[in-house]
Design an enzyme around this catalytic site. Structure first.
Site, short mmCIF file in Angstrom:
data_model
loop_
_atom_site.label_atom_id
_atom_site.label_comp_id
_atom_site.label_asym_id
_atom_site.label_seq_id
_atom_site.Cartn_x
_atom_site.Cartn_y
_atom_site.Cartn_z
N ASP A 31 0.86 -1.11 -0.05
CA ASP A 31 -0.15 0.06 0.06
C ASP A 31 0.94 1.25 -0.12
OD1 ASP A 31 -2.34 -1.46 0.21
OD2 ASP A 31 -2.30 -1.32 2.34
N ARG A 32 0.36 2.38 -0.48
CA ARG A 32 0.91 3.63 -0.57
C ARG A 32 1.88 4.05 0.49
NH1 ARG A 32 -2.44 8.85 -1.26
NH2 ARG A 32 -2.82 8.36 1.11
#
Length: 237
Positions: A77-78
């Site tokens: 995830d970012r």
């Protein structure tokens, strides 16, 4: 721009190349320690935003043959930092992606939770479903979801937080974030899954351990990165 431990702010400008930390590389794979705040791949509709893929692809082209490129194997995830694996040829990608469970021996994370996690160790399992409209993942019935299991161990706790080691048995989207949130202790900074405040200035999730078989030789590659200092600092204050 923030330091790499606390995450980075990204936009139209190129990401500082000093943020690219290559942990391991051979002829078939490259593993980086991705900073929080950097997407693994391009965001639909926003090709101008720099990504880990773009950074590693440029690195491989600059250090290897002109026609060199990389292939996606898995994602983070970012706002999650940590070990991210890319393939340097399509054969390596195919072996890793289509035999992921057999190729990966160990995959562990460190998280800082909002709230004190009890019991001290255990296992969460559920069937996870992603809402196609909100893109939020939650536990559902067996017919509507994909089975997910997460093992956890509390390293230390304070009055308001726990530092937790988590081992993935499966690799579902947002799996750790959902399991911790649904058991009353969302990850700090993870407003998508219920966190109310952010004492460390980033989401408190870091992929610190990745052990896998080299796709061509079968050799075991065992990699670890340190726990971010901001994760442990709040337990000393």
């Amino acid at each position: 721009m923030r330091n790499r431990e606390e995450g980075i702010k990204i936009g139209r400008a190129e990401v500082d190349k000093s943020l690219l930390h290559v942990v391991y590389e051979d002829d078939d794979v490259v593993v980086i320690d991705k900073p929080g705040g950097l997407c693994t791949i391009a965001v639909p509709g926003h090709p101008e935003i720099p990504t880990a893929y773009h950074m590693v692809d440029q690195y491989v082209k600059e250090t290897g043959r002109k026609r060199s490129r990389i292939w996606i194997v898995h994602r983070l995830d970012r706002d999650t930092s940590g070990l991210l694996l890319f393939a340097k040829n399509q054969q390596a990608q195919n072996i890793l992606r289509y035999n992921w469970d057999a190729m990966v021996e160990d995959r562990r994370y460190i998280a800082v939770t909002e709230g004190v996690l009890t019991p001290q160790q255990g296992r969460y399992e559920s069937y996870l479903f992603e809402n196609p409209v909100t893109k939020r993942v939650y536990s559902a019935n067996r017919e509507g979801g994909k089975w997910a299991a997460t093992n956890f161990y509390v390293i230390k706790s304070s009055a308001r937080h726990s530092l937790v080691e988590l081992e993935l048995e499966t690799g579902r989207k947002n799996q750790i974030r959902v399991h911790l949130s649904e058991h009353g202790c969302p990850i700090v900074g993870d407003t998508k899954y219920g966190a109310k405040y952010n004492p460390i200035g980033r989401m408190g999730l870091h992929a610190f351990c990745l052990t896998f078989h080299q796709p061509r030789t079968g050799e075991i590659i065992d990699l670890q990165t340190p726990i971010p200092e901001c994760f442990t600092r709040i337990f000393e204050e």
